[in-house]
Scaffold this motif. Structure first.
Motif, PDB file in Angstrom:
ATOM      1  N   TYR A 278      44.679 137.113  47.986  1.00  0.00           N
ATOM      2  CA  TYR A 278      46.092 137.103  47.586  1.00  0.00           C
ATOM      3  C   TYR A 278      46.948 136.373  48.615  1.00  0.00           C
ATOM      4  O   TYR A 278      47.832 135.579  48.279  1.00  0.00           O
TER       5      TYR A 278
ATOM      6  N   GLN B 246      49.476 146.165  48.887  1.00  0.00           N
ATOM      7  CA  GLN B 246      48.958 146.072  50.251  1.00  0.00           C
ATOM      8  C   GLN B 246      49.373 144.772  50.911  1.00  0.00           C
ATOM      9  O   GLN B 246      49.751 144.743  52.085  1.00  0.00           O
TER      10      GLN B 246
ATOM     11  N   VAL C  62      42.061 151.616  41.063  1.00  0.00           N
ATOM     12  CA  VAL C  62      41.550 150.296  40.701  1.00  0.00           C
ATOM     13  C   VAL C  62      41.022 149.561  41.917  1.00  0.00           C
ATOM     14  O   VAL C  62      40.605 148.425  41.821  1.00  0.00           O
ATOM     15  N   LEU C  63      41.062 150.220  43.086  1.00  0.00           N
ATOM     16  CA  LEU C  63      40.686 149.502  44.303  1.00  0.00           C
ATOM     17  C   LEU C  63      39.277 149.875  44.731  1.00  0.00           C
ATOM     18  O   LEU C  63      38.841 150.994  44.566  1.00  0.00           O
TER      19      LEU C  63
ATOM     20  N   THR D  94      49.855 160.776  43.478  1.00  0.00           N
ATOM     21  CA  THR D  94      50.787 159.796  44.008  1.00  0.00           C
ATOM     22  C   THR D  94      52.113 160.439  44.377  1.00  0.00           C
ATOM     23  O   THR D  94      52.750 160.063  45.350  1.00  0.00           O
TER      24      THR D  94
ATOM     25  N   LEU E 226      44.330 156.012  51.226  1.00  0.00           N
ATOM     26  CA  LEU E 226      44.843 155.291  50.057  1.00  0.00           C
ATOM     27  C   LEU E 226      44.034 154.023  49.792  1.00  0.00           C
ATOM     28  O   LEU E 226      44.532 153.087  49.172  1.00  0.00           O
TER      29      LEU E 226
ATOM     30  N   VAL F 244      45.150 147.419  55.955  1.00  0.00           N
ATOM     31  CA  VAL F 244      46.528 147.702  56.358  1.00  0.00           C
ATOM     32  C   VAL F 244      46.544 148.755  57.460  1.00  0.00           C
ATOM     33  O   VAL F 244      47.351 148.687  58.396  1.00  0.00           O
TER      34      VAL F 244
ATOM     35  N   LEU G  20      51.869 151.343  49.394  1.00  0.00           N
ATOM     36  CA  LEU G  20      50.429 151.578  49.351  1.00  0.00           C
ATOM     37  C   LEU G  20      50.072 152.637  48.318  1.00  0.00           C
ATOM     38  O   LEU G  20      49.031 152.534  47.662  1.00  0.00           O
ATOM     39  N   ALA G  21      50.941 153.657  48.183  1.00  0.00           N
ATOM     40  CA  ALA G  21      50.650 154.684  47.186  1.00  0.00           C
ATOM     41  C   ALA G  21      50.605 154.061  45.800  1.00  0.00           C
ATOM     42  O   ALA G  21      49.747 154.394  44.976  1.00  0.00           O
ATOM     43  N   PHE G  22      51.501 153.105  45.538  1.00  0.00           N
ATOM     44  CA  PHE G  22      51.467 152.471  44.208  1.00  0.00           C
ATOM     45  C   PHE G  22      50.361 151.437  44.109  1.00  0.00           C
ATOM     46  O   PHE G  22      49.839 151.204  43.020  1.00  0.00           O
ATOM     47  N   SER G  23      49.998 150.827  45.248  1.00  0.00           N
ATOM     48  CA  SER G  23      48.936 149.815  45.163  1.00  0.00           C
ATOM     49  C   SER G  23      47.603 150.466  44.795  1.00  0.00           C
ATOM     50  O   SER G  23      46.717 149.806  44.271  1.00  0.00           O
ATOM     51  N   ARG G  24      47.467 151.780  45.056  1.00  0.00           N
ATOM     52  CA  ARG G  24      46.246 152.454  44.619  1.00  0.00           C
ATOM     53  C   ARG G  24      46.156 152.463  43.092  1.00  0.00           C
ATOM     54  O   ARG G  24      45.074 152.481  42.533  1.00  0.00           O
ATOM     55  N   LEU G  25      47.321 152.438  42.444  1.00  0.00           N
ATOM     56  CA  LEU G  25      47.310 152.468  40.978  1.00  0.00           C
ATOM     57  C   LEU G  25      47.316 151.088  40.354  1.00  0.00           C
ATOM     58  O   LEU G  25      46.725 150.875  39.302  1.00  0.00           O
ATOM     59  N   TYR G  26      47.990 150.148  41.000  1.00  0.00           N
ATOM     60  CA  TYR G  26      48.236 148.875  40.308  1.00  0.00           C
ATOM     61  C   TYR G  26      47.608 147.669  40.976  1.00  0.00           C
ATOM     62  O   TYR G  26      47.969 146.544  40.682  1.00  0.00           O
ATOM     63  N   GLY G  27      46.710 147.851  41.947  1.00  0.00           N
ATOM     64  CA  GLY G  27      46.049 146.677  42.513  1.00  0.00           C
ATOM     65  C   GLY G  27      46.606 146.280  43.865  1.00  0.00           C
ATOM     66  O   GLY G  27      47.539 146.895  44.391  1.00  0.00           O
ATOM     67  N   LEU G  28      46.042 145.206  44.415  1.00  0.00           N
ATOM     68  CA  LEU G  28      46.233 144.892  45.838  1.00  0.00           C
ATOM     69  C   LEU G  28      47.596 144.322  46.218  1.00  0.00           C
ATOM     70  O   LEU G  28      47.876 144.161  47.401  1.00  0.00           O
TER      71      LEU G  28
ATOM     72  N   LYS H 211      43.885 156.834  38.572  1.00  0.00           N
ATOM     73  CA  LYS H 211      43.495 155.552  37.987  1.00  0.00           C
ATOM     74  C   LYS H 211      43.279 154.593  39.145  1.00  0.00           C
ATOM     75  O   LYS H 211      44.074 153.695  39.397  1.00  0.00           O
TER      76      LYS H 211
END
Lengths: 416, 104, 169
Positions: free
Chosen positions: C138, B63, C125-126, B9, C51, C56, B52-60, C123
């Protein structure tokens, strides 16, 4: 038979899904070569059909019935001097045709010619196709601006305004078809091109007949918008020869001009295949449920072979009607050879494994061919629009109609 | 997931920071108002890359938010370019330095 | 499907994006700037695909590269660029700009390096398969109000653009 070949024949998914880079590459080569050949054939067919619409003969000299005319054209264009205007922006001038070409060829990555016959299946398939094909407007604008000349600039301005406005109506029509894919028990739709065709298979109807006449109107809106999107008659204002010489590609010649033509025809085939996939059942054969059963399957799988045999028969009738003068000996022999090749292809298409493998591709291409013929027909029939009329049709007719169809589709989807 | 370990990330965040800084330089130093608007688009894109880089870790959620950012960018571009056209019609220039009168 | 050759594509796309960004703020000709910005936007769309955000990425291509940038090019052609090309391109704020850039960049890099422990790696999750459906859930569920506000914003923007760009209303 080598292992990879048998594995391919038994696989029922696209190479992209199967993760086999080798077959994906082969598919890319086949599809791109096929599109290039289709563009050449379309070029011949357009000139020939237009000529017959106007009670002319069209190309007759190069080869029998002018069959070799596209090749002669290609040689002429490739050997022509490639002129770059001295005041042009060299780099952008060079880049513009490449952008148009790349934009229209990249869309074919997701076009589903059959269940197993697409290069890959993206989760965002239809969005990808619309997005990448909308990039070609950039090429048009760049070509018009870089030429540093009045007519191309005016053509580019017209073209960008037209393509951006019709994209909206097009997108709304597409959304109403995508909405129809969600009418299953689980309630989730899909944007994937293969998924859309499978939804039509599952719902046992092509979306053009779904909620009649809503699907039909959506297809109509799309069919009008796609003609405007590809800058074809009667919406060919960006290249209106009576006002703008040749529009955005006035200053182009030789190879670069031919790249523009290649991109334009490839884009026409691409948008036609969107229409076929979304509303006309993609690769599904006609009446898959009404005329179900093994014997009907067999009957419909004979169609590709029969078509080629019919074409061969036409070629041989043509051989019989060639003038008997010795001057035409080579031409007659050429036409007979062409007929023989067509007949051979027809016979090969009757062999069972080929027959089963090829028939969904055949139905897809047949449906696309109908749209390509419509393009020629429009060009021969309709006079060109004026620019304010064009904008009025786009914003005041197509957009509200597409929006209304979308709303009514949603309501119908809830009610039924 | 070994392949992901190499591009972490942090890589994406550094790239986003670079684009953001480039955008800031553009906004502060250019005189052409069209290019200033483009630099703002650059900043918005850097923000999107971060989301988007953080959404890979914490969910949608990231996005979805980046879609809202793109919507805002479209609205901003439409209004901004409208202002530029009106401005150009009145003053025959696109330089921000020459916008120094409140009324004339 | 797993992304392949991630390292190579990341550096390629990141390099193109930064190159485009540099060209945007240095070109004399506004059309060249716009083309450089398109390069940046397309390489960012590629990074979004890596990603796990295909939707998107698609929106980025169709809206940014196909819509907004065409609008930019359109306006650049409407306002004459010959005159502005011959003028001084940078204002006197370059020192301030440079300082701001160094300060901001230093701040970002510093925070990232210090806070590296904050980002748990690998990690994921997607899932790519139902990315669009997830976003739709959402967008029309949790963020419905925001969505409506965004549509209102777009309406205001349309009216505002027409009012400002039209000569006589």
């Amino acid at each position: 038979m080598p292992d990879f070949l048998t594995a391919y024949l038994q696989s029922n998914v696209t190479p992209g899904e199967a993760g086999s880079a080798f077959w994906a590459l082969i598919y890319v080569l086949i599809v791109f070569a096929g599109i290039s050949v289709a563009v050449m054939a379309m070029n011949w067919l357009e000139r020939k059909a237009l000529a017959h619409f106007q009670i002319r003969l069209g190309p007759m000299r190069v080869g029998p019935h002018g069959l070799l005319q596209p090749i002669a054209d290609a040689i002429k264009l490739l050997t022509k001097e490639d002129i770059v205007p001295s005041a042009a922006d060299k780099f952008v001038f060079w880049l513009a045709p490449l952008i148009i070409l790349c934009a229209s060829f990249t869309t074919y990555i997701v076009v589903p010619f059959g269940r197993a016959h697409a290069i890959t299946d993206l989760n965002i398939g239809i969005l990808f196709m619309l997005g990448v094909s909308s990039l070609s407007v950039l090429g048009v604008v760049m070509a018009g601006w870089a030429s540093n000349s009045h007519y191309p600039l005016l053509g580019a301005l017209r073209s960008s305004a037209q393509m951006v406005s019709y994209e909206i109506a097009m997108g709304l029509a597409v959304v109403s078809a995508v909405l129809m894919t969600s009418l299953n028990p689980s309630g989730t739709g899909t944007l994937s091109m293969i998924g859309i065709v499978q939804a039509q298979e599952a719902q046992q109807t092509w979306f053009v007949f779904k909620f009649f006449p809503l699907g039909f109107i959506a297809l109509g809106v799309f069919a009008i918008a796609m003609v405007a999107e590809t800058n074809r008659a009667p919406f060919d204002l960006p290249e209106a020869e009576s006002e703008l010489t040749a529009g955005f590609h006035t200053e182009y010649s030789g190879l670069r001009w031919s790249l523009f033509m290649l991109g334009e025809y490839a884009a026409m085939i691409a948008v036609s295949s969107i229409a076929v996939t979304l509303w006309l059942g993609g690769w599904l054969r006609p009446f898959p449920h009404w005329l179900a059963g093994q014997s009907w399957d067999l009957v419909f799988s004979l169609f590709p072979g029969l078509l080629f045999l019919g074409l061969a028969a036409i070629a041989f009738v043509g051989v019989g009607r060639m003038p008997k003068h010795p001057y035409f000996k080579i031409q007659t022999a050429g036409l007979a050879g062409f007929g023989a090749v067509l007949g051979l292809i027809g016979v090969v298409l009757f062999i069972p494994p080929v027959r089963d493998r090829v028939q969904d591709i055949f139905w897809f291409i047949a449906k696309v061919a109908v749209f390509m013929y419509l393009y020629i027909w429009y060009r021969a029939t309709f006079p060109r629009y004026r620019f304010d009329q064009l904008m009025k049709v786009g914003w005041k007719v197509l957009l509200p109609v597409a929006l209304g169809v979308l709303l009514l589709t949603a309501v119908a989807g809830i009610l039924f | 997931m070994e392949a992901l370990g190499q591009i972490s990330t942090l890589h994406y965040l550094v790239l986003a920071a670079a684009l953001f800084v480039l955008g800031v330089i553009g906004v502060l130093t250019r005189r052409n108002v069209v290019i200033i608007l483009m630099s703002i688009e650059l900043i918005l894109n850097a923000v999107n890359l971060n989301l988007l880089a953080f959404s890979r870790l914490y969910g949608l959620h990231g996005q979805v938010f980046s879609i809202f950012v793109i919507t805002d960018a479209a609205a901003e571009a439409a209004v901004g370019l409208g202002i530029i056209i009106a401005f150009f019609r009145n003053k025959e220039t696109v330089n921000v330095d020459e916008v120094d009168l409140m009324k004339w | 499907m797993q992304p392949v050759a991630t390292t190579f594509f990341f550096y390629l796309l990141a390099g193109l994006a930064v190159l485009g960004g540099v060209l945007v703020i240095t070109r004399r000709n506004a059309v060249h700037s716009a083309l450089a910005l398109i390069l940046t936007l397309l390489s960012l769309a590629g990074l979004y695909l890596m990603l796990y955000a295909p939707f998107v990425a698609g929106v980025q291509i169709i809206l940014y590269a196909g819509g907004i940038m065409v609008l930019f090019l359109f306006v650049i052609m409407l306002v004459s660029i010959e005159k502005s090309q011959k003028e001084e391109q940078f204002n006197k704020l370059w020192l301030v700009g440079l300082l701001a850039a160094i300060a901001l960049g230093g701040l970002f890099i510093g925070v990232y390096v210090k806070g590296k422990a904050l980002f748990p790696e690998a990690k994921v999750v997607l899932e790519e398969g139902n990315n669009t459906q997830g976003i739709a859930d959402y967008l029309y569920g949790h963020y419905l109000f925001t969505f409506e506000i965004a549509s209102l914003l777009l309406l205001v923007a349309i009216i505002g653009a027409v009012v400002m760009a039209k000569k006589r209303i």
